[in-house]
Design an enzyme around this catalytic site. Structure first.
Site, short mmCIF file in Angstrom:
data_model
loop_
_atom_site.label_atom_id
_atom_site.label_comp_id
_atom_site.label_asym_id
_atom_site.label_seq_id
_atom_site.Cartn_x
_atom_site.Cartn_y
_atom_site.Cartn_z
N ARG A 164 1.08 -1.19 -0.13
CA ARG A 164 0.13 0.00 0.16
C ARG A 164 0.83 1.46 0.08
O ARG A 164 0.61 2.07 -0.47
CB ARG A 164 -0.69 -0.10 1.31
CG ARG A 164 -2.21 -1.05 1.16
CD ARG A 164 -2.99 -0.68 2.27
NE ARG A 164 -3.86 -2.02 2.18
CZ ARG A 164 -5.23 -1.84 1.64
NH1 ARG A 164 -5.56 -0.72 1.07
NH2 ARG A 164 -5.98 -2.80 1.79
N ASN A 221 -13.90 12.88 1.18
CA ASN A 221 -14.42 11.79 0.78
C ASN A 221 -16.09 11.87 0.66
O ASN A 221 -16.45 12.81 1.50
CB ASN A 221 -14.07 10.51 1.59
CG ASN A 221 -14.66 9.20 1.03
OD1 ASN A 221 -14.89 8.98 -0.03
ND2 ASN A 221 -15.27 8.54 2.02
N HIS A 242 -19.11 9.62 1.59
CA HIS A 242 -19.36 7.98 2.05
C HIS A 242 -20.84 7.79 2.40
O HIS A 242 -21.59 8.63 2.72
CB HIS A 242 -18.61 7.96 3.59
CG HIS A 242 -19.10 6.56 4.18
ND1 HIS A 242 -18.22 5.60 3.85
CD2 HIS A 242 -19.91 6.17 5.04
CE1 HIS A 242 -18.59 4.40 4.41
NE2 HIS A 242 -19.65 4.73 5.23
N THR A 277 -9.11 11.44 6.98
CA THR A 277 -8.02 11.36 8.04
C THR A 277 -7.44 10.05 8.02
O THR A 277 -7.99 9.15 7.16
CB THR A 277 -8.42 11.68 9.54
OG1 THR A 277 -9.48 10.73 9.89
CG2 THR A 277 -9.01 13.14 9.76
N GLN A 294 -28.99 11.87 -3.94
CA GLN A 294 -28.48 13.06 -3.06
C GLN A 294 -27.03 13.21 -2.86
O GLN A 294 -26.90 14.52 -2.75
CB GLN A 294 -29.02 12.72 -1.77
CG GLN A 294 -30.66 12.88 -1.73
CD GLN A 294 -31.39 13.68 -2.35
OE1 GLN A 294 -31.11 15.03 -1.71
NE2 GLN A 294 -32.08 13.56 -3.44
N1 NHR Z 1 -8.48 6.46 3.49
C1 NHR Z 1 -8.32 6.95 4.61
N2 NHR Z 1 -7.19 6.72 5.22
N3 NHR Z 1 -9.30 7.43 5.35
C2 NHR Z 1 -10.70 7.40 4.71
O1 NHR Z 1 -11.48 8.11 5.46
C3 NHR Z 1 -10.72 6.91 3.44
C4 NHR Z 1 -9.70 6.09 2.98
C5 NHR Z 1 -9.75 5.70 1.75
C6 NHR Z 1 -11.03 5.80 1.27
C7 NHR Z 1 -13.45 5.93 1.14
C8 NHR Z 1 -14.21 4.89 1.92
C9 NHR Z 1 -15.66 4.97 1.76
O2 NHR Z 1 -16.29 6.06 1.66
C10 NHR Z 1 -12.39 6.12 1.86
C11 NHR Z 1 -12.09 6.81 3.00
C12 NHR Z 1 -12.63 1.62 0.58
C13 NHR Z 1 -12.64 0.75 1.66
C14 NHR Z 1 -11.88 -0.63 1.74
O3 NHR Z 1 -12.26 -1.43 2.55
C15 NHR Z 1 -13.10 1.23 2.82
C16 NHR Z 1 -13.65 2.53 2.88
C17 NHR Z 1 -13.87 3.53 1.87
C18 NHR Z 1 -13.27 3.15 0.69
N4 NHR Z 1 -11.14 -0.78 0.57
C19 NHR Z 1 -10.56 -2.09 0.37
C20 NHR Z 1 -8.95 -1.85 0.64
O4 NHR Z 1 -8.43 -2.95 0.92
C21 NHR Z 1 -11.04 -2.67 -0.96
C22 NHR Z 1 -12.28 -2.91 -1.41
C23 NHR Z 1 -12.61 -2.92 -2.95
O5 NHR Z 1 -11.57 -2.95 -3.82
O6 NHR Z 1 -13.86 -3.11 -3.26
O7 NHR Z 1 -8.52 -0.89 0.54
O8 NHR Z 1 -16.49 4.11 2.26
C1 GAR Z 2 -21.02 6.28 -4.20
O1 GAR Z 2 -22.45 5.86 -3.63
C2 GAR Z 2 -20.14 6.46 -3.19
O2 GAR Z 2 -20.75 7.09 -1.92
C3 GAR Z 2 -19.62 5.31 -2.59
O3 GAR Z 2 -19.69 4.43 -3.70
C4 GAR Z 2 -20.47 5.03 -5.11
C5 GAR Z 2 -19.77 5.59 -6.04
O4 GAR Z 2 -20.41 5.74 -7.18
N1 GAR Z 2 -18.50 5.20 -2.09
C6 GAR Z 2 -17.57 4.20 -1.44
O5 GAR Z 2 -18.69 3.14 -1.05
C7 GAR Z 2 -16.54 4.30 -0.99
N2 GAR Z 2 -16.19 3.21 -0.14
P1 GAR Z 2 -19.83 6.90 -8.25
O6 GAR Z 2 -18.48 6.15 -8.71
O7 GAR Z 2 -20.99 6.49 -9.28
O8 GAR Z 2 -19.43 8.20 -7.72
#
Ligand code: NHR
Ligand code: GAR
Length: 192
Positions: free
Chosen positions: A69, A111, A113, A145, A177
């Site tokens: 990573r 981000n 979420h 963060t 939304q």
């Molecule tokens: N990184 C940090 N440090 N802090 C945040 O608040 C983050 C971030 C990276 C992405 C988006 C988040 C969401 O909105 C986000 C916020 C991916 C995962 C995850 O588990 C979790 C949360 C979010 C995005 N990803 C897996 C991983 O191993 C892979 C999952 C996949 O490829 O489908 O990185 O939800």
């Molecule tokens: C959105 O609903 C977003 O909030 C979510 O994925 C969708 C992306 O749609 N994000 C996550 O779940 C991050 N883990 P988009 O590619 O059409 O914007």
């Protein structure tokens, strides 16, 4: 010009909503800002086609080509920094980012979420909200963060959970939304 760099992994509809808002509200004149680049960790992300059609620079960096990573994030930061971004916007970006990466963009990375944080951090938020019997769901724009999905909240939108909802139908209602609040949050930050 304040450059915005948007990170995606898939459909990119939130990215497209931000690009459209920038066009319709003439962010170049009103905010001195532009969407400078769209970066995806997946070459097949549908959003890349939209960005290219808008004449926006696109970059693909496949996380599978990196040993760790930390290595991926270092390369990602190099790509992003070519655009000297005022704001880095995660829009359906699916890779957890390392503390070093987040520190590099401290205060200028956000981000969206798909839940009403602090409920349902992490993945599969819509099914979890349905399973919990929630009457309302929604989306949250927050500062990124090091800790996942817990940064300061900037904007939220609420939608009802309706009888018979599936994760898919709820996700679609939430997504409409997201397209309202994400461009608004980005503009507010660029104004600040
Ligand atoms: N990184 C940090 N440090 N802090 C945040 O608040 C983050 C971030 C990276 C992405 C988006 C988040 C969401 O909105 C986000 C916020 C991916 C995962 C995850 O588990 C979790 C949360 C979010 C995005 N990803 C897996 C991983 O191993 C892979 C999952 C996949 O490829 O489908 O990185 O939800
Ligand atoms: C959105 O609903 C977003 O909030 C979510 O994925 C969708 C992306 O749609 N994000 C996550 O779940 C991050 N883990 P988009 O590619 O059409 O914007």
């Amino acid at each position: 010009m304040k450059n915005i760099v948007i990170l995606i992994s898939g459909g990119g509809s939130n990215m497209a909503a931000i690009v459209r808002a920038a066009q319709q509200q003439d962010w170049a004149r009103s905010l001195g800002a532009q969407v400078a680049a769209v970066v995806s960790n997946k070459a097949e992300a549908k959003g890349l086609e939209f960005a290219r059609a808008q004449g926006i620079a696109t970059e693909v960096l496949n996380h599978k080509n990196f040993a760790s990573r930390e290595d991926f994030d270092a390369a990602l930061a190099q790509v992003i920094d070519r655009y000297q971004p005022a704001l880095v916007v995660l829009a359906g970006f699916m890779r957890i980012l390392t503390p070093g990466f987040v520190a590099h963009y401290a205060g200028r990375i956000i981000n969206i979420h798909p839940s009403l944080l602090p409920a349902f951090t992490g993945l599969h938020t819509h099914q979890r909200a349905i399973d919990a019997g929630c009457k309302f769901a929604g989306a949250t724009v927050h500062q990124v963060t090091a800790e996942l999905d817990v940064g300061p909240i900037l904007e939220q939108a609420v939608v009802p959970v309706l009888p018979g909802d599936t994760a898919e139908s709820l996700a679609a209602r939430v997504l409409t939304q997201e397209h309202v609040i994400y461009p608004r949050a980005v503009a507010a930050l660029l104004r600040a």
